[in-house]
Design an enzyme around this catalytic site. Structure first.
Site, short mmCIF file in Angstrom:
data_model
loop_
_atom_site.label_atom_id
_atom_site.label_comp_id
_atom_site.label_asym_id
_atom_site.label_seq_id
_atom_site.Cartn_x
_atom_site.Cartn_y
_atom_site.Cartn_z
N TYR A 130 13.72 92.30 15.91
CA TYR A 130 14.12 93.64 16.31
C TYR A 130 12.87 94.49 16.53
CZ TYR A 130 18.76 92.11 14.76
OH TYR A 130 19.93 91.42 14.60
N ARG A 146 14.20 94.70 4.94
CA ARG A 146 14.27 93.29 5.30
C ARG A 146 13.10 92.94 6.22
NH1 ARG A 146 19.04 89.13 6.96
NH2 ARG A 146 19.22 89.23 4.71
N GLY A 154 25.37 85.98 3.12
CA GLY A 154 25.86 86.34 4.44
C GLY A 154 27.00 85.42 4.82
N ARG A 155 26.67 84.29 5.42
CA ARG A 155 27.71 83.37 5.88
C ARG A 155 28.54 82.79 4.75
NH1 ARG A 155 23.97 81.10 10.74
NH2 ARG A 155 22.45 82.28 9.55
#
Length: 270
Positions: free
Chosen positions: A68, A116, A212-213
């Protein structure tokens, strides 16, 4: 995302970056931000922080990883600027530290601020773990409370610097940043069960675990982890309308499992 895809979007977005370099074949090139654009980005971060506080959120996390905008400024492979925000590591870190300072000033002192990082950006001669240790120290000075340790994402060419994706594959990043930057860390990445998560914490490799997943696979993971570690044997921490029924089922389920085990042992003995 290609130029054609971005133009076809109902609400087209403009890609921004430190330099006009595409992330890979088929990707659109970002517009290199000028001084006014950079000032605007910092203001947007601060404004979002104020909105988060008004909305009642308890934690804000700055996302400086995964290719990002801020991650692109950090990487020498994405940041080819010739001004004070390019070149040396200190110059490339300026935007990250400016955002962190401004956000910390706008975020209540009693609420934690996470950040992060892609501890390594996944490119050869790119942003490294050594760089992340240095940045983590500076972010701590800016008032960041926890470094959330991820990796990769700068380009799709992850084969250039592969990070094998085994269980807990990013935990070593968390461990080193925690030890050398002397800042609390959050470990992520293929952490799948309670025993594994508890072992990371017990070994001092991280202060927090994020899912997360695995949470997509099991939305009740925290409750199952508490039961597996003996912290909630009676379902008291579950929502009442769930817990009371699970507690009633538990004795019968335990008996059924014990009977099945006894029957299996008999079959084995025969």
């Amino acid at each position: 995302m290609s130029d054609a895809r971005m133009a076809a979007d109902e609400e087209p977005w403009e890609r921004l970056g430190p330099s006009a370099l595409a992330a890979g074949p088929g990707w659109s090139a970002p517009r290199a931000l000028d001084a006014d654009g950079i000032a605007s980005v910092v203001t947007h971060f601060v404004d979002a922080t104020v909105r988060a506080d008004k909305a009642g959120f308890d934690v804000v996390e700055l996302h400086f990883g995964h290719g990002y905008l801020v991650a692109s400024f950090l990487s020498p492979n994405a940041n080819h600027r010739g001004d004070a925000l390019g070149g040396s590591r200190e110059n490339r870190m300026w935007l990250a530290l400016e955002i962190a300072q401004r956000v910390r000033a706008a975020w209540p002192a009693g609420k934690p601020l996470f950040c992060r990082l892609s501890a390594v950006d996944g490119t050869l001669d790119g942003w490294s773990l050594d760089d992340s240790v240095v940045l983590a120290r500076e972010l701590k000075r800016c008032g960041v409370d926890v470094i959330d340790c991820s990796s990769g994402g700068l380009t799709e060419e992850t084969r250039a610097l592969p990070v094998p994706r085994g269980l807990g594959f990013q935990v070593p990043f968390s461990e080193r940043i925690r030890r050398e930057a002397q800042v609390p860390t959050q470990a992520v990445g293929m952490i799948v069960d309670a025993q594994q998560a508890e072992a990371v914490l017990a070994a001092g490799q991280a202060d927090l675990i994020a899912l997360g997943r695995e949470a997509l696979f099991d939305p009740y993971w925290p409750h199952h982890a508490a039961a597996a570690l003996g912290a909630d044997p009676g379902f008291e921490r579950w929502p009442v309308r769930h817990g009371v029924w699970l507690a009633k089922r538990a004795p019968g389920l335990a008996r059924a499992r014990a009977e099945a085990e006894m029957e299996s042992n008999k079959e084995t003995d025969r």
